[in-house]
Design a protein around this motif. Sequence first.
Motif, PDB file in Angstrom:
ATOM      1  N   PRO A  61       6.931  -8.098  31.470  1.00 51.92           N
ATOM      2  CA  PRO A  61       7.198  -9.143  30.057  1.00 51.92           C
ATOM      3  C   PRO A  61       6.776  -8.513  28.973  1.00 51.92           C
ATOM      4  O   PRO A  61       7.354  -8.595  27.737  1.00 51.92           O
ATOM      5  N   ASN A  62       5.769  -7.830  29.035  1.00 51.92           N
ATOM      6  CA  ASN A  62       5.115  -7.195  28.090  1.00 51.92           C
ATOM      7  C   ASN A  62       5.938  -5.750  27.364  1.00 51.92           C
ATOM      8  O   ASN A  62       5.524  -4.907  26.566  1.00 51.92           O
ATOM      9  N   ILE A 162      -8.105   1.968  36.685  1.00 49.08           N
ATOM     10  CA  ILE A 162      -8.099   3.214  35.895  1.00 49.08           C
ATOM     11  C   ILE A 162      -6.890   3.564  34.870  1.00 49.08           C
ATOM     12  O   ILE A 162      -7.237   3.656  33.599  1.00 49.08           O
ATOM     13  N   LEU A 163      -5.915   3.524  35.326  1.00 53.01           N
ATOM     14  CA  LEU A 163      -4.681   3.618  34.674  1.00 53.01           C
ATOM     15  C   LEU A 163      -4.484   2.606  33.502  1.00 53.01           C
ATOM     16  O   LEU A 163      -4.103   2.868  32.184  1.00 53.01           O
ATOM     17  N   ALA A 164      -4.933   1.308  33.814  1.00 51.76           N
ATOM     18  CA  ALA A 164      -4.845   0.220  32.828  1.00 51.76           C
ATOM     19  C   ALA A 164      -5.863   0.703  31.853  1.00 51.76           C
ATOM     20  O   ALA A 164      -5.533   0.449  30.515  1.00 51.76           O
ATOM     21  N   ASN A 165      -7.154   1.251  32.103  1.00 48.45           N
ATOM     22  CA  ASN A 165      -7.960   1.441  31.164  1.00 48.45           C
ATOM     23  C   ASN A 165      -7.633   2.656  30.245  1.00 48.45           C
ATOM     24  O   ASN A 165      -7.893   2.293  29.014  1.00 48.45           O
ATOM     25  N   TRP A 166      -7.131   3.440  30.839  1.00 46.94           N
ATOM     26  CA  TRP A 166      -6.158   4.536  29.793  1.00 46.94           C
ATOM     27  C   TRP A 166      -5.328   4.031  28.970  1.00 46.94           C
ATOM     28  O   TRP A 166      -5.149   4.140  27.880  1.00 46.94           O
ATOM     29  N   ALA A 167      -4.531   2.863  29.537  1.00 47.66           N
ATOM     30  CA  ALA A 167      -3.422   2.487  28.643  1.00 47.66           C
ATOM     31  C   ALA A 167      -3.891   1.676  27.729  1.00 47.66           C
ATOM     32  O   ALA A 167      -2.977   1.693  26.692  1.00 47.66           O
ATOM     33  N   GLY A 168      -4.910   0.839  27.592  1.00 50.71           N
ATOM     34  CA  GLY A 168      -5.332  -0.073  26.448  1.00 50.71           C
ATOM     35  C   GLY A 168      -6.695  -0.243  26.418  1.00 50.71           C
ATOM     36  O   GLY A 168      -7.051  -1.219  25.303  1.00 50.71           O
ATOM     37  N   TYR A 169      -7.641   0.491  27.006  1.00 51.58           N
ATOM     38  CA  TYR A 169      -8.935   0.020  26.855  1.00 51.58           C
ATOM     39  C   TYR A 169     -10.074   1.270  26.541  1.00 51.58           C
ATOM     40  O   TYR A 169     -11.194   1.341  27.137  1.00 51.58           O
ATOM     41  N   PRO A 243       2.351  -1.472  25.647  1.00 52.16           N
ATOM     42  CA  PRO A 243       3.069  -1.317  26.719  1.00 52.16           C
ATOM     43  C   PRO A 243       4.538  -1.019  26.524  1.00 52.16           C
ATOM     44  O   PRO A 243       5.152  -0.402  27.494  1.00 52.16           O
ATOM     45  N   ASP A 244       5.131  -1.235  25.527  1.00 54.40           N
ATOM     46  CA  ASP A 244       6.547  -0.904  25.479  1.00 54.40           C
ATOM     47  C   ASP A 244       6.957   0.486  25.386  1.00 54.40           C
ATOM     48  O   ASP A 244       8.160   0.828  25.317  1.00 54.40           O
ATOM     49  N   LEU A 245       6.019   1.270  25.202  1.00 50.05           N
ATOM     50  CA  LEU A 245       6.096   2.718  25.164  1.00 50.05           C
ATOM     51  C   LEU A 245       5.338   3.476  26.548  1.00 50.05           C
ATOM     52  O   LEU A 245       5.077   4.601  26.588  1.00 50.05           O
ATOM     53  N   GLN A 246       5.372   2.437  27.395  1.00 49.32           N
ATOM     54  CA  GLN A 246       4.564   3.284  28.579  1.00 49.32           C
ATOM     55  C   GLN A 246       5.140   2.851  29.904  1.00 49.32           C
ATOM     56  O   GLN A 246       5.757   1.911  30.121  1.00 49.32           O
ATOM     57  N   LEU A 262      -0.146  -4.911  42.227  1.00 49.04           N
ATOM     58  CA  LEU A 262      -1.359  -4.342  41.503  1.00 49.04           C
ATOM     59  C   LEU A 262      -1.093  -3.973  40.210  1.00 49.04           C
ATOM     60  O   LEU A 262      -1.831  -4.126  39.400  1.00 49.04           O
ATOM     61  N   ILE A 263       0.286  -3.467  40.033  1.00 44.84           N
ATOM     62  CA  ILE A 263       0.824  -3.071  38.780  1.00 44.84           C
ATOM     63  C   ILE A 263       0.789  -4.224  37.682  1.00 44.84           C
ATOM     64  O   ILE A 263       0.393  -4.390  36.713  1.00 44.84           O
ATOM     65  N   LYS A 264       1.172  -5.431  38.553  1.00 41.86           N
ATOM     66  CA  LYS A 264       1.433  -6.715  37.484  1.00 41.86           C
ATOM     67  C   LYS A 264       0.023  -7.216  37.349  1.00 41.86           C
ATOM     68  O   LYS A 264      -0.203  -7.730  36.016  1.00 41.86           O
ATOM     69  N   ALA A 265      -1.067  -7.153  38.342  1.00 40.87           N
ATOM     70  CA  ALA A 265      -2.209  -7.596  38.102  1.00 40.87           C
ATOM     71  C   ALA A 265      -3.032  -6.891  37.101  1.00 40.87           C
ATOM     72  O   ALA A 265      -3.918  -7.283  36.260  1.00 40.87           O
ATOM     73  N   ASN A 266      -2.939  -5.508  36.822  1.00 44.28           N
ATOM     74  CA  ASN A 266      -3.574  -4.641  36.198  1.00 44.28           C
ATOM     75  C   ASN A 266      -3.035  -4.469  34.573  1.00 44.28           C
ATOM     76  O   ASN A 266      -3.849  -4.208  33.951  1.00 44.28           O
ATOM     77  N   PHE A 267      -1.807  -4.705  34.590  1.00 42.28           N
ATOM     78  CA  PHE A 267      -1.061  -4.184  33.324  1.00 42.28           C
ATOM     79  C   PHE A 267      -0.547  -5.490  32.306  1.00 42.28           C
ATOM     80  O   PHE A 267       0.031  -5.344  31.354  1.00 42.28           O
ATOM     81  N   SER A 268      -0.501  -6.485  33.079  1.00 39.36           N
ATOM     82  CA  SER A 268       0.219  -7.805  32.410  1.00 39.36           C
ATOM     83  C   SER A 268      -0.650  -8.398  31.237  1.00 39.36           C
ATOM     84  O   SER A 268      -0.103  -8.627  30.313  1.00 39.36           O
ATOM     85  N   GLY A 269      -1.683  -7.966  31.251  1.00 37.11           N
ATOM     86  CA  GLY A 269      -2.640  -8.422  30.253  1.00 37.11           C
ATOM     87  C   GLY A 269      -2.543  -7.464  28.990  1.00 37.11           C
ATOM     88  O   GLY A 269      -3.154  -7.907  27.985  1.00 37.11           O
ATOM     89  N   LEU A 270      -2.052  -6.327  29.108  1.00 34.50           N
ATOM     90  CA  LEU A 270      -1.596  -5.302  27.890  1.00 34.50           C
ATOM     91  C   LEU A 270      -1.011  -5.919  26.824  1.00 34.50           C
ATOM     92  O   LEU A 270       0.279  -6.845  27.145  1.00 34.50           O
ATOM     93  N   LYS A 271      -1.077  -6.052  25.497  1.00 30.80           N
ATOM     94  CA  LYS A 271      -0.389  -6.504  24.265  1.00 30.80           C
ATOM     95  C   LYS A 271       0.105  -5.447  23.499  1.00 30.80           C
ATOM     96  O   LYS A 271      -0.557  -4.451  23.195  1.00 30.80           O
TER      97      LYS A 271
END
Length: 953
Positions: A61-62, A162-169, A243-246, A262-271
Amino acid sequence: MNFNRALSVAVLALSIAGSTHAQVKRKPAPSPKSKPVPAAAALRPANLLPVDDNVLIGKLPNGLTYYIRHNEQPQNRAELYLVNKVGSILETDAQQGLAHFTEHMAFNGTRDFPKNQLVDFLQKSGVKFGADLNAYTSFDETVYQLPLPTDSAAVFEKGFNILANWAGYVTFDPAEIDKERGVVLEEARLRGKNAQERLSLQTLPVLLNNSRYASRLPIGKEDILKNFDAATIKSFYTDWYRPDLQAVIAVGDFDVKRVEALIKANFSGLKNPVGQKPRTEYNVAPTPGTVVKIATDKEFPYTLAQIVVKHPQTVVKTIPGYMQNLRVALFNFMLNQRLNELQQKPEPPFLFARTSYAPLIGKQDAFSSVVVSKPDGLQTAVKAVVAETERARKFGFTLTELERAKQSALVGIQNSYYERNKTNSANYVREYQQNFLKGEAIPGIEFEYNFYVGNINKITVAEMNSLAGQFISDQNRVIIVEGSEKDKDKLPDEKTILNWISTAGNGITAYVDNVTSKPLMEKAPEAGKVVEEKKDEAIGTTNLTLSNGVKVILKPTEFKNDQILINGYSFGGTSLANDNDYTSASLAASIIGSSGISEFNQGQLDKMLAGRNVSITPYINDITQGIRGSASPGDFETALQLVYLYFTQPRKDADIWQGTINQTKSLLVNRSLDPNSVYQDTLSAVLSNNNFRGGATTVERLNSTSLDKAYNFYKDRFADASGFTFVLVGNFNPILIRPMLETYLGALPSTNKKETFKNLKMYPAPGQITKTVYKGMDDKANVQMIYSGAYVFNEANNLQLDALEELLNIKLVERLREQESGIYAPGIRANYNKNPEGRYTITIVFTCAAANVDKLIAATLDEINKIKQTGAQPADIQKFVAEEARSTQVQLKQNVSWSGFLMAATQNGLDPDGILSHVKNLDQITVQSTKETAIKYLNNSNLAKVILMPEKK
């Protein structure tokens, strides 16, 4: 980590083996290994390419996109990528270089992995920093790669965190930013501060029409890198890492549904940020007419020209687009085959030339001709290349040329189709990456193969002949000439080079295709017999001895469906040539390997083999001579015929000889301008103890050579096959290929001379040696520290040296890069040999600022001394053991690795079964063993230091 530096496009031509700069060059052919497409499409326009059903594509959704594919090559492994539509093109003036700096900071502190904990965790899990764990930044994208084991659920699932940390944290700790400034500046020094970079700064604004691409090189500006604050880089990250560019790409040996969860659990929180900035798509405006740029540099040793006709970018999405891309690939193949033929003349008109229609920087395609010439031969070279394009435009291609091109294309797609269940996961990742970034179709290999088979023969000569006219234009054209500053008076001005190009086609005639219908061999030779057979059940090999003494080691595998690797050797090599004949002998194998075979010249041979998946090359090195190559199972007999003919009917070609000598002399003319070449001469002298055989050749030595000497030396080296051992690894049945082995390898000549190599003692002299070379205009120093000495070659010692190599690498990365911020990456290499005598070298290499040389050498010696005093740290040993175990598991499933294992075992008298115990033997690496190994082999009394410093001013 690296940035994809845009180089002078003309200079890229010098990287003949290929370019790592994806935004500059990419394969123009619709390669099955780089072009498939995503999920199912029940309803789609009639001519839109389908999407491969084997990949699951979704969007959160993001806005984050994901691609997931199950693939078992390699087993128990996965490739996880984070792809960002974010690069240097999006930087503000104050942010130049911060897209790349952001990539660095992702490894230096995130929400869940402070400081260097991320790298530390992955190394302990068997992931090697730099070789496995890496990233790159380009103009339009930043990509993070994370290969992981899937047989450890904890490690694998942590990868998505780890990927989610790179993506937003990413945290951007100011202290960590300051420490990383030096590392990034040293990366810029390592990759730049040379003639190539200086020339690119002159030519890119012209090539890219002063567009934003020309002013946003990924490395950025030095003053910004030194002085930006944390807020500036955080602003870039917040604006664009969203996320809209990732996209997350996951391909490997796993359960697809579990990975999706796993993708949904780790990346859905990115805004996405509130009031987010639009992601502007930049391009390069067309240039009216033709622009010429002449650029020179004091240290550039080549003379070259490039003619670039720019066109709007085409992205393959439809069936007509795919068909056109296939035509372009055939066109490129045929035109370059003609250029290759010109290089087989006794006086080739150029040193190197290539022409192709392919993608270019900045959403452009380009029809580019690149040519490298002698310093005083640019006119001849330019006219020769342009004439071939004009010949194709005026007279077209022949039917036989087109048929060969089609056969070559079919061989390539057929190989990929046959390997469709053995394709490496990384190949799929690259395809999906291009789909996300550019929208390139990914129809899948089944579709592509069937499309080729069903449509390639619909392509006509007339269609092909129209392409040159479509590509050639004097509008939106850039002509670049580059050369040495000292040869500036030999370079043309704008009017002159335009005249060369406009008149190059005068008087040309149609191309004549010189082909032969004769078979490679009229009849088979009289076969030998297998006289002895031994099996090694542990590793699945069969050892044959033939009646002529030839030994064959057979290792059938199922790792690849369409591959058989062939390696054969015997001892001797150029060590058996006297000093007067050495230079001729050193050229022998390359000359013979380029001269055709039997009664066929190289051009005829290339045409005969165009529709076959086979490559065989003879070689002669210091202490061995042999044959190496590969073939598909269907072309295995052709490969053996080539082996037989390279032994029994090598071809002497005076034109190839003279052309090679002339070209080599031309390359030597300006060699001394290049600092690295001058440095290499001193380094070679140290490594070979001043034996001339260890260094580059000279014009004087070339003048003493002769074709007869080279040919006779080659004949002598391959006159007796009784000492040869061949290693065959791949998809074959040992029983079924035995008759072919007896026919071709069993028929090789045998005289039982029982020759071996001579030991010429080409290794560093004992003692402490320091050599400093002063060459180069920029602040750039290269350091090599070489430990060497006598060595007892065995598996136990080899393992200890392999461990010491990686343990040194870990410590020097920590000290010289992370603590001192003085280098980008060290290079550590432990080499050990049994032949011609037991010797080892441990080489430490780094590039740095001239002022830091002494400090960093001292820091290196300090780290070495720590290992000598207390041994390696247990945590570092754990990292080495994990990395080595993981890599060995992968290698045991690779043909190329088995070929290397078996060749090394037979040449060095090792037990080939030893590879099966390698992982178990890793427990031999202890704190005490590393201490003893360091004391024994890192002896400062046998240390050579060879240093390149800038010229004194």
